[in-house]
Motif scaffolding. Sequence first.
Motif, PDB file in Angstrom:
ATOM      1  N   ILE A  30      27.135  37.038  44.835  1.00  0.00           N
ATOM      2  CA  ILE A  30      27.062  38.214  45.703  1.00  0.00           C
ATOM      3  C   ILE A  30      28.012  39.267  45.131  1.00  0.00           C
ATOM      4  CG2 ILE A  30      27.690  39.135  47.988  1.00  0.00           C
ATOM      5  CD1 ILE A  30      26.736  36.536  49.229  1.00  0.00           C
ATOM      6  N   LEU A  48      32.471  42.637  53.092  1.00  0.00           N
ATOM      7  CA  LEU A  48      31.641  43.846  53.073  1.00  0.00           C
ATOM      8  C   LEU A  48      31.872  44.677  54.339  1.00  0.00           C
ATOM      9  CD1 LEU A  48      29.454  45.449  51.510  1.00  0.00           C
ATOM     10  CD2 LEU A  48      27.727  44.203  52.801  1.00  0.00           C
ATOM     11  N   GLY A  49      32.062  43.994  55.464  1.00  0.00           N
ATOM     12  CA  GLY A  49      32.364  44.704  56.715  1.00  0.00           C
ATOM     13  C   GLY A  49      33.677  45.486  56.615  1.00  0.00           C
ATOM     14  N   CYS A  66      26.570  39.641  57.030  1.00  0.00           N
ATOM     15  CA  CYS A  66      27.052  39.256  58.358  1.00  0.00           C
ATOM     16  C   CYS A  66      28.559  39.472  58.434  1.00  0.00           C
ATOM     17  CB  CYS A  66      26.716  37.807  58.677  1.00  0.00           C
ATOM     18  SG  CYS A  66      27.398  37.316  60.285  1.00  0.00           S
ATOM     19  N   ILE A 126      24.205  36.288  54.410  1.00  0.00           N
ATOM     20  CA  ILE A 126      25.641  35.969  54.317  1.00  0.00           C
ATOM     21  C   ILE A 126      26.409  37.190  53.792  1.00  0.00           C
ATOM     22  CG2 ILE A 126      27.304  34.597  52.973  1.00  0.00           C
ATOM     23  CD1 ILE A 126      25.457  32.183  53.439  1.00  0.00           C
ATOM     24  N   MET A 127      25.768  37.921  52.887  1.00  0.00           N
ATOM     25  CA  MET A 127      26.406  39.121  52.331  1.00  0.00           C
ATOM     26  C   MET A 127      26.656  40.186  53.400  1.00  0.00           C
ATOM     27  SD  MET A 127      24.958  41.616  49.301  1.00  0.00           S
ATOM     28  CE  MET A 127      23.505  42.176  50.180  1.00  0.00           C
ATOM     29  N   ASN A 178      29.516  31.547  43.281  1.00  0.00           N
ATOM     30  CA  ASN A 178      29.489  30.130  43.666  1.00  0.00           C
ATOM     31  C   ASN A 178      30.227  29.803  44.966  1.00  0.00           C
ATOM     32  OD1 ASN A 178      28.496  27.617  43.317  1.00  0.00           O
ATOM     33  ND2 ASN A 178      29.816  27.029  41.628  1.00  0.00           N
ATOM     34  N   GLU A 179      31.090  30.668  45.435  1.00  0.00           N
ATOM     35  CA  GLU A 179      31.797  30.420  46.697  1.00  0.00           C
ATOM     36  C   GLU A 179      31.565  31.681  47.532  1.00  0.00           C
ATOM     37  OE1 GLU A 179      35.793  28.224  46.465  1.00  0.00           O
ATOM     38  OE2 GLU A 179      36.355  30.176  47.279  1.00  0.00           O
ATOM     39  N   VAL A 180      30.366  31.769  48.116  1.00  0.00           N
ATOM     40  CA  VAL A 180      29.931  33.040  48.700  1.00  0.00           C
ATOM     41  C   VAL A 180      30.080  33.092  50.218  1.00  0.00           C
ATOM     42  CG1 VAL A 180      28.277  33.467  46.841  1.00  0.00           C
ATOM     43  CG2 VAL A 180      27.502  32.293  48.912  1.00  0.00           C
ATOM     44  N   ASP A 181      30.497  31.980  50.823  1.00  0.00           N
ATOM     45  CA  ASP A 181      30.526  31.964  52.285  1.00  0.00           C
ATOM     46  C   ASP A 181      31.415  33.073  52.849  1.00  0.00           C
ATOM     47  OD1 ASP A 181      28.794  29.787  52.480  1.00  0.00           O
ATOM     48  OD2 ASP A 181      30.441  28.406  52.037  1.00  0.00           O
ATOM     49  N   ARG A 182      30.933  33.672  53.942  1.00  0.00           N
ATOM     50  CA  ARG A 182      31.632  34.752  54.646  1.00  0.00           C
ATOM     51  C   ARG A 182      31.885  35.998  53.778  1.00  0.00           C
ATOM     52  NH1 ARG A 182      33.297  30.030  56.177  1.00  0.00           N
ATOM     53  NH2 ARG A 182      34.901  29.969  54.597  1.00  0.00           N
ATOM     54  N   ALA A 183      31.091  36.183  52.729  1.00  0.00           N
ATOM     55  CA  ALA A 183      31.221  37.409  51.922  1.00  0.00           C
ATOM     56  C   ALA A 183      31.028  38.645  52.800  1.00  0.00           C
ATOM     57  CB  ALA A 183      30.196  37.407  50.783  1.00  0.00           C
ATOM     58  N   GLY A 184      30.207  38.517  53.837  1.00  0.00           N
ATOM     59  CA  GLY A 184      29.920  39.660  54.706  1.00  0.00           C
ATOM     60  C   GLY A 184      31.140  40.160  55.456  1.00  0.00           C
ATOM     61  N   VAL A 185      32.121  39.284  55.666  1.00  0.00           N
ATOM     62  CA  VAL A 185      33.359  39.725  56.329  1.00  0.00           C
ATOM     63  C   VAL A 185      34.037  40.772  55.446  1.00  0.00           C
ATOM     64  CG1 VAL A 185      35.611  38.991  57.209  1.00  0.00           C
ATOM     65  CG2 VAL A 185      33.614  37.509  57.518  1.00  0.00           C
ATOM     66  N   GLY A 214      38.287  34.434  56.732  1.00  0.00           N
ATOM     67  CA  GLY A 214      37.283  34.844  57.714  1.00  0.00           C
ATOM     68  C   GLY A 214      37.951  35.675  58.786  1.00  0.00           C
ATOM     69  N   SER A 219      22.721  40.064  46.613  1.00  0.00           N
ATOM     70  CA  SER A 219      22.945  38.638  46.775  1.00  0.00           C
ATOM     71  C   SER A 219      21.769  37.942  46.132  1.00  0.00           C
ATOM     72  CB  SER A 219      23.018  38.269  48.256  1.00  0.00           C
ATOM     73  OG  SER A 219      23.159  36.862  48.363  1.00  0.00           O
ATOM     74  N   MET A 236      24.606  46.620  46.692  1.00  0.00           N
ATOM     75  CA  MET A 236      24.933  45.298  47.227  1.00  0.00           C
ATOM     76  C   MET A 236      23.825  44.322  46.870  1.00  0.00           C
ATOM     77  SD  MET A 236      24.162  45.785  51.269  1.00  0.00           S
ATOM     78  CE  MET A 236      24.942  47.256  51.866  1.00  0.00           C
TER      79      MET A 236
END
Lengths: 428, 147
Positions: free
Chosen positions: A335, A387-388, B101, B98-99, A378-385, A409, A326, A324
């Motif tokens: 990311i 990954l979760g 969360c 962010i990656m 370039n559009e990385v917001d909420r990538a963690g959702v 999201g 970023s 992983m």
Amino acid sequence: MNRYKYLIIGNSAGGIGAVEAIRKVDNEGTIAVLSDESYHTYSRPLISYFLADEIAYDKMFYRRSDFYEKRKVEAILGKKAVKIDFDDKAIVLEDGSQVGFESLLLSTGGEPFVPKIAGMETYDYSTFTTLNDALKLRDKLDNGSIKSAVILGGGLIGLKAAEGLFARGINITVVELANRILSPVLDETAAGLIQKVIEQKGIKVLPNHTIAEIVGENGKVNGVLLDKGERIDCDTVIVAIGVRPRIELVKDTPIKINRGIVVDKNMRTTVPNIYACGDCAEVYDFILDNYRLTPLWPTAHVGGRIAGFNMAGVEKEYVWGTGMNSVDFFGFPVISAGFINPPEGQEMEILIKDDPEKMIYKKFLIKDNRIVGMIFVNEVDRAGVILGLMRDKTDITPFKNEIMLEDFGQIYIPENLRRESAALEARV
Amino acid sequence: MKRVVSNEEVCIGCRLCEVWCKVQHSKSKDIIKAFKKETPMARVHVEERGAQSFAVQCRHCEEPDCVYSCITGAMSIDEETGQVMHDPEKCVGCWTCIMVCHRGAILRDERLRRIASKCDLCPGLDIPACVAHCPNEALCLVEEKSE
């Protein structure tokens, strides 16, 4: 000889993760952290920012200056471990002295891989993984002795070095053996976008090439010859191909090594009371459902944390990590995690959003309705959702059509599948 | 551990939480000045899908992936309060937080330099601004005992 309940070799992400976990559950057991570097724990990924003057020296440190004192940690710094004495349960240091342990964590990290290149014995080159590497390069920049650099390796380290040097006005060429930069981390399209961003700054990128020889005059580098004969002028060469596990301490010992130190999900090596984590170990990857080298900061820290809990008698499994990354190049974020392309012989469903004009690219790899890979450019917001969802192996059938949306999201995930804090806390 | 939780049954998607978060985190703390003269940024965002909506902000997780993953040490746990803290001076905007969360609660603040931005539970206020101004009590401040 002092004997510590917990002895940790390595003062970086993994070692610090272990200290913090141990002190969460054991406030009394003695801890020592041993490192051949003399610095207070610092952030290796920041060295490119330090080179660029984006981060001051005093912000390089990973934890506050009172970290060891507050946690009652004996920091044995600037001392190199040379041998493990398994009978005495002790580490022998370079000066012959010994440090005893009840349990031991090997978080010795990685070392830069440097291939043999003609001219290397005569001409100076640099690597770029430690604070000392960065300080040496800074000296050269400050005294004006370098104006141009060739960087061997277009991976994360090489490109961050390029970004740091670029900020100091250095003329840069990146030479990469693979057919694209960032090949372990990004697919062709994503790598192409990053290459464009970097080239627009004026950095030259040469995939499908390597350095055949470092050349110079009177002991001073003045260029490199590429494998296909082309010459590039430069004042310095930086070798940034990658890192390999630093395992000289465990070679020819009962501790089993494969490519790195072999550990189980509890971060235990094959020898009782000895644990390993981070770049030196082969750790569990929840996407591969197998063990592999994962030389990354977050996985080192969490692996160290899990090791620390287990060393202190609180049994926990490390099932948190996969490949992983970023990273941001010149303000352009990327990311990725898990698979970036389907491995040979495996069928996967692939969803792609490709908008070259806006330089936006997203890709999801799906197997049996579970996401097993992601790339965000370039559009990385909420990538963690995402990954979760990958980590939880969530069946995404109910919202598969939405995962590509810009505002994807929590709200798109049915309530019973959302990860709430209770479930999260049970996990690490 | 204190955290703000959102009750989606009663969230009406008015986004007043975002508005008052911006005001609270502005220099002037005055709604007119903040919106006319500053470029305030909310640390909470409302997710919306049709008639459904709720506010998302940092949950100050007890085992926070953002803290463990942060490459610089900018994210940390306050030992006294258990809150997840963010030090903008140490942040370099690598977006590793962010990656990882899983809530999608960390935002990118690119106004001056690139740094992460997230709920800080409004230091100095007993009740965070978003909770105090939520017209339908969809946002509540809860305190949970840590283990």
